[in-house]
Motif scaffolding. Structure first.
Motif: not given
Length: 462
Positions: A86, A88-96, A105, A115
């Motif tokens: 997977f 991780v980037d700005k769009s889903n950073a909160e999930k991880y 961050k 990313k």
């Protein structure tokens, strides 16, 4: 258990142990855990609860078949076929968020295209049996005093495989095994905001005295852990610059000793001179003032300017087994981009790390008033960190890209980078894609080459 006591102290609200006096040696029952439920260097053998971190099963101690390894110091990727699990980037950073560092961050907030491509975690770190044997002895005899600077009872192996405080964790990084005699050529670059750069090509050689098989005891080192010589090859305006460093252990017994020869000085005749500029917060050579001398090798030098504490042992996404970034088919222009490195070339994995915080002592001066560092449990390497200014603001972010040099065997940073969030720029060190491979068997290096007269000899050859 020494490690468990440390973790309990962290959970209770901070480091409990003073290091004003020498720490007690590890009880034999705890030292016996090394190689049993703990790895030979003191990490947990078991994986984590959800299986995203596997158990350590011995690491990678030889080149896997079929990858084209030629034994020339260039390390093909053993895991080139691994897919990205997977991103991780700005769009889903909160999930991880729980596995991201504050620095990661901040990079995502500053650069929309930043990313992390996350892969299967592989615990590849491994060291020679002689280092494991020395580590087992260190566990029974090592002590630390003098405010964290007075080391004794250690030799060759991991100094403190069952760490009792943050100082011991940092010393495990500073004295980690990287072979005995090493030579390499690498590139450093500090690109502009638009990504333009001129690589600085450097040849360096080192004798890691702490790892010498000839030493009988720690005192025989005479307070010198390694000797290092560096020569700039290009660009032309810098070619011929020389640096010699004798890295000391305890600053109370003697400061880091360094000498330099710098070309292009029209105010005086060229000469070799002693310098104190290669220490603490003096600008790191070739960093364009975006990194400090004590950030060379991610962190190096004495610990005496800070009070160090452990804040926890955490599961983080770190740049690990990043062989793709080291590939010899890459050009530096493939790697160095505006704002940050080409993130498609960096492999991230979840690993357990010690999180350590350093607070500047009121009696000392340094441009960084607070530092946060993350140390991989399997290799002791500092794999990342955050650097804060006097106002408490996050100023710079560090990342080391770790690989396992499987024929030695040893694991440490193949390259490393410091991102300056204020300048919007960065400096990257130790790229070797367009250079020769690393020579871990540089037996030609002798004691007589690591003295000021060697700089004069090289200077006179030009």
């Amino acid at each position: 258990m020494r490690v468990s006591v440390l973790l309990a102290a962290v959970a209770a609200g901070g480091l409990f142990a003073s290091i004003a006096g020498a720490q007690a040696e590890v009880p034999e029952a705890q030292a016996a855990r090394l190689g049993q439920d703990l790895t030979p260097v003191g990490a947990e053998k078991a994986g984590n609860a959800d299986g995203s971190i596997p158990a350590w099963t011995g690491g990678l101690t030889s080149a896997p078949e079929g990858i084209g390894f030629k034994g020339d110091g260039v390390y093909p990727d053993p895991f080139a076929s691994d897919p990205v699990l997977f991103t991780v980037d700005k769009s889903n950073a909160e999930k991880y968020a729980e596995t991201l560092t504050p620095g990661q961050k901040a990079m995502m907030a500053a650069y929309p295209d930043y990313k992390l491509n996350v892969y299967q975690s592989r615990r590849t770190c491994a060291l020679p049996q002689a280092v494991y044997d020395a580590t087992r002895k260190n566990a029974a005899t090592a002590s630390l005093g003098g405010g964290g600077d007075s080391l004794s009872g250690i030799l060759m192996g991991v100094p403190y495989p069952l760490p009792f405080n943050a100082y011991e964790i940092v010393w495990n990084h500073n004295l980690r095994y990287r072979g005995y005699k090493l030579a390499r050529t690498f590139a450093s670059a500090a690109p502009t905001r638009t990504g333009y750069f001129t690589p600085i090509i450097v040849k360096d050689e080192a004798i890691f005295d702490y790892a010498s098989p000839e030493n009988k005891n720690f005192e025989q080192l005479d307070n010198v852990s390694l000797r290092y010589i560096q020569e700039t090859l290009s660009p032309a305006r810098r070619a011929g610059q020389l640096l010699l460093v004798h890295e000391t252990v305890d600053p109370k017994k003697g400061d880091r000793r360094s000498w330099q020869y710098t070309t292009g000085n029209t105010n005086s005749a060229p000469r070799v001179q002693r310098t104190s500029a290669v220490a603490y917060d003096n600008p790191q050579i070739y960093s364009d003032a975006m990194s400090t001398a004590d950030s060379f090798d991610v962190f190096s030098g004495p610990l005496d300017h800070y009070n160090w504490t452990v804040t926890g042992r955490e599961e983080r996404l770190v740049a690990y087994n990043s062989y793709k970034l080291s590939a010899p088919n890459l050009k530096y222009t493939d790697i160095i981009k505006a704002g940050h490195l080409n993130q498609d070339l960096i492999r991230y994995e979840k690993h357990r790390v010690w999180a350590v915080e350093a607070a500047l002592k009121p009696t000392e001066r340094h441009v960084y008033h607070r530092r946060v560092a993350y140390f991989d449990e399997d290799g002791g390497n500092m794999v990342g960190g955050e650097l804060y200014d006097a106002r408490g603001g996050l100023w710079r972010v560090q990342e080391a890209q770790i690989i396992q040099y499987y024929d030695v065997p040893t694991c440490f940073n193949a390259s490393d980078v410091v991102y300056d969030l204020v300048e919007g720029r960065y400096v990257v060190q130790n790229l070797k894609n367009e250079e020769k491979g690393v020579d871990f068997h540089a037996d030609r290096l002798t004691d007589g080459m690591f003295v000021p007269d060697e700089l004069r000899r090289r200077m006179n050859k030009r």
